[in-house]
Scaffold this motif. Structure first.
Motif, short mmCIF file in Angstrom:
data_model
loop_
_atom_site.label_atom_id
_atom_site.label_comp_id
_atom_site.label_asym_id
_atom_site.label_seq_id
_atom_site.Cartn_x
_atom_site.Cartn_y
_atom_site.Cartn_z
N LEU A 10 23.33 -87.01 29.23
CA LEU A 10 22.60 -85.75 29.09
C LEU A 10 21.16 -86.01 28.69
O LEU A 10 20.89 -86.83 27.79
CB LEU A 10 23.24 -84.88 28.00
N ASP A 11 20.25 -85.30 29.30
CA ASP A 11 18.88 -85.23 28.81
C ASP A 11 18.92 -84.45 27.49
O ASP A 11 19.86 -83.68 27.25
CB ASP A 11 18.06 -84.49 29.87
N MET A 12 17.92 -84.65 26.63
CA MET A 12 17.93 -83.94 25.36
C MET A 12 17.05 -82.68 25.39
O MET A 12 17.57 -81.56 25.30
CB MET A 12 17.46 -84.88 24.23
N GLU A 13 15.73 -82.87 25.56
CA GLU A 13 14.83 -81.72 25.49
C GLU A 13 15.00 -80.84 26.73
O GLU A 13 14.91 -81.31 27.85
CB GLU A 13 13.38 -82.19 25.38
N GLY A 14 15.26 -79.59 26.51
CA GLY A 14 15.47 -78.66 27.62
C GLY A 14 16.94 -78.49 27.97
O GLY A 14 17.31 -77.53 28.62
N VAL A 15 17.77 -79.44 27.55
CA VAL A 15 19.21 -79.32 27.80
C VAL A 15 19.96 -79.02 26.50
O VAL A 15 20.84 -78.16 26.46
CB VAL A 15 19.77 -80.59 28.48
N PRO A 18 14.98 -77.75 22.00
CA PRO A 18 13.69 -77.31 22.56
C PRO A 18 12.79 -78.52 22.83
O PRO A 18 13.09 -79.63 22.38
CB PRO A 18 13.09 -76.44 21.44
N GLU A 19 11.68 -78.29 23.53
CA GLU A 19 10.69 -79.33 23.78
C GLU A 19 9.97 -79.64 22.47
O GLU A 19 9.39 -78.75 21.84
CB GLU A 19 9.65 -78.85 24.81
N ILE A 20 10.00 -80.90 22.05
CA ILE A 20 9.49 -81.24 20.73
C ILE A 20 7.97 -81.08 20.63
O ILE A 20 7.46 -80.39 19.74
CB ILE A 20 9.93 -82.67 20.33
N GLY A 155 20.24 -82.80 33.57
CA GLY A 155 18.87 -82.79 33.07
C GLY A 155 18.13 -81.58 33.59
O GLY A 155 18.67 -80.81 34.39
N ASP A 156 16.88 -81.41 33.12
CA ASP A 156 16.16 -80.19 33.47
C ASP A 156 14.84 -80.42 34.20
O ASP A 156 14.21 -79.47 34.62
CB ASP A 156 15.89 -79.34 32.22
N SER A 157 14.39 -81.69 34.30
CA SER A 157 13.02 -81.83 34.80
C SER A 157 12.81 -83.08 35.64
O SER A 157 13.74 -83.83 35.89
CB SER A 157 12.06 -81.80 33.61
N TYR A 158 11.54 -83.29 36.03
CA TYR A 158 11.17 -84.43 36.88
C TYR A 158 11.65 -85.75 36.31
O TYR A 158 12.14 -86.61 37.04
CB TYR A 158 9.65 -84.51 37.03
N ASN A 159 11.48 -85.91 34.98
CA ASN A 159 11.81 -87.20 34.38
C ASN A 159 13.32 -87.45 34.38
O ASN A 159 13.76 -88.50 33.93
CB ASN A 159 11.22 -87.32 32.96
N ASP A 160 14.09 -86.49 34.87
CA ASP A 160 15.55 -86.69 34.98
C ASP A 160 16.00 -87.01 36.40
O ASP A 160 17.16 -87.39 36.60
CB ASP A 160 16.29 -85.43 34.52
N THR A 161 15.12 -86.82 37.38
CA THR A 161 15.61 -86.85 38.76
C THR A 161 16.09 -88.24 39.19
O THR A 161 17.05 -88.34 39.96
CB THR A 161 14.57 -86.29 39.75
MG MG Z 1 14.16 -82.39 29.49
#
Ligand code: MG
Length: 207
Positions: A10-15, A18-20, A155-161
C-alpha cells in the motif's frame, strides 16, 4: 499450480494518511512547503528547497513532528488496514521519511513501513535526506515476487504507477482524474468498501 500467498503493498499518503507536506505547509503557514513534484519534477531539487526553507525558518524535526502529530489517518483507514492485515501480509511502501511517518504509524498500530530516512543534526535540524533505493516501491514489489508471493498493490498517484505495473494486480484509490485516465488498466476505487472489494477480487481474500 500451487497457490501463492498474497502480500498487499500500500502507498501511504493519499491511501491511508493525508499528504504530509501539504498539511505541514498549511499548519506552519509556509505556503512554499506546498510545492510537490508537480511543481518541481526534480525530486532532488524539490527536497533541497524544502530543507532550505526549514533551515531559514529554523524549524527542527521536532517542530515538524509536532505538526504531523496533529494529523490523523484518513477516515476509515485504520479499520481498512486492520481488515487487510487480518487477511494477508501488508507492507506500506512510501516515499516519505521514517521520522515523518512515525506519528501516523503510531495511530495505525505500527504496520510494516518501507520508506526513506532523514539525517538529523544533534540540535534537531534536518540536514539531509537519504533515499534507500531508486524507485523502492517498484523494487520492493519485484523482490517480493521473486520470493514467490502474489503481490497486490494499491496507490493514488504517479509515484505509484511503476509499483502497480510491477504487481500481479494494481488498484487505484482516489487517483486524480488525469492519472486514472492515463493508466486505464488499473481499476479505480473511491471508498474503503470499494478497495476491500477490489482486494477480495484481485487477491481472492475472504470478505
Ligand atoms: Mg500517495
Amino acid at each position: 499450480m500451487p497457490i501463492k500467498p498474497v502480500i498487499a503493498c500500500l502507498d501511504m499518503e493519499g491511501v491511508l494518511t493525508p499528504e504530509i507536506w501539504v498539511n505541514v505547509a498549511e499548519k506552519t503557514k509556509i505556503p512554499e512547503l506546498r510545492l510537490t513534484t508537480r511543481d518541481e519534477p526534480n525530486y532532488n531539487v524539490l527536497m533541497k528547497r524544502r530543507l532550505k526553507i526549514l533551515e531559514e525558518r529554523r524549524l527542527t524535526l521536532k517542530d515538524i513532528q509536532g505538526v504531523i502529530a496533529t494529523l490523523a489517518p484518513l477516515d476509515g483507514a485504520k479499520d481498512f488496514l486492520a481488515w487487510l492485515r487480518a487477511r494477508c501480509q501488508v507492507i506500506i511502501l512510501s516515499d516519505t521519511f521514517e521520522q515523518f511517518a512515525a506519528p501516523l504509524m503510531k495511530q495505525l498500530d505500527y504496520p510494516t513501513l518501507f520508506c526513506n530516512t532523514l539525517e538529523v543534526a544533534p540540535d534537531g535540524r534536518i540536514v539531509n535526506y537519504h533515499l534507500r533505493l531508486p524507485d523502492q516501491k517498484q523494487a520492493s514489489v519485484l523482490a517480493l515476487k521473486a520470493l514467490n508471493f502474489r503481490v497486490v498493490a494499491a496507490g493514488d498517484s504517479y509515484n505509484d504507477t511503476s509499483m502497480l505495473n510491477a504487481a500481479d494486480a494494481g488498484i487505484f484509490f482516489r487517483p486524480p482524474a488525469n492519472i486514472a485516465k492515463e493508466f486505464p488498466q488499473f481499476p479505480v476505487t473511491q471508498t474503503y468498501a470499494e478497495l476491500r472489494t477490489a482486494f477480495c477480487k484481485a487477491a481472492n481474500l475472504p470478505a
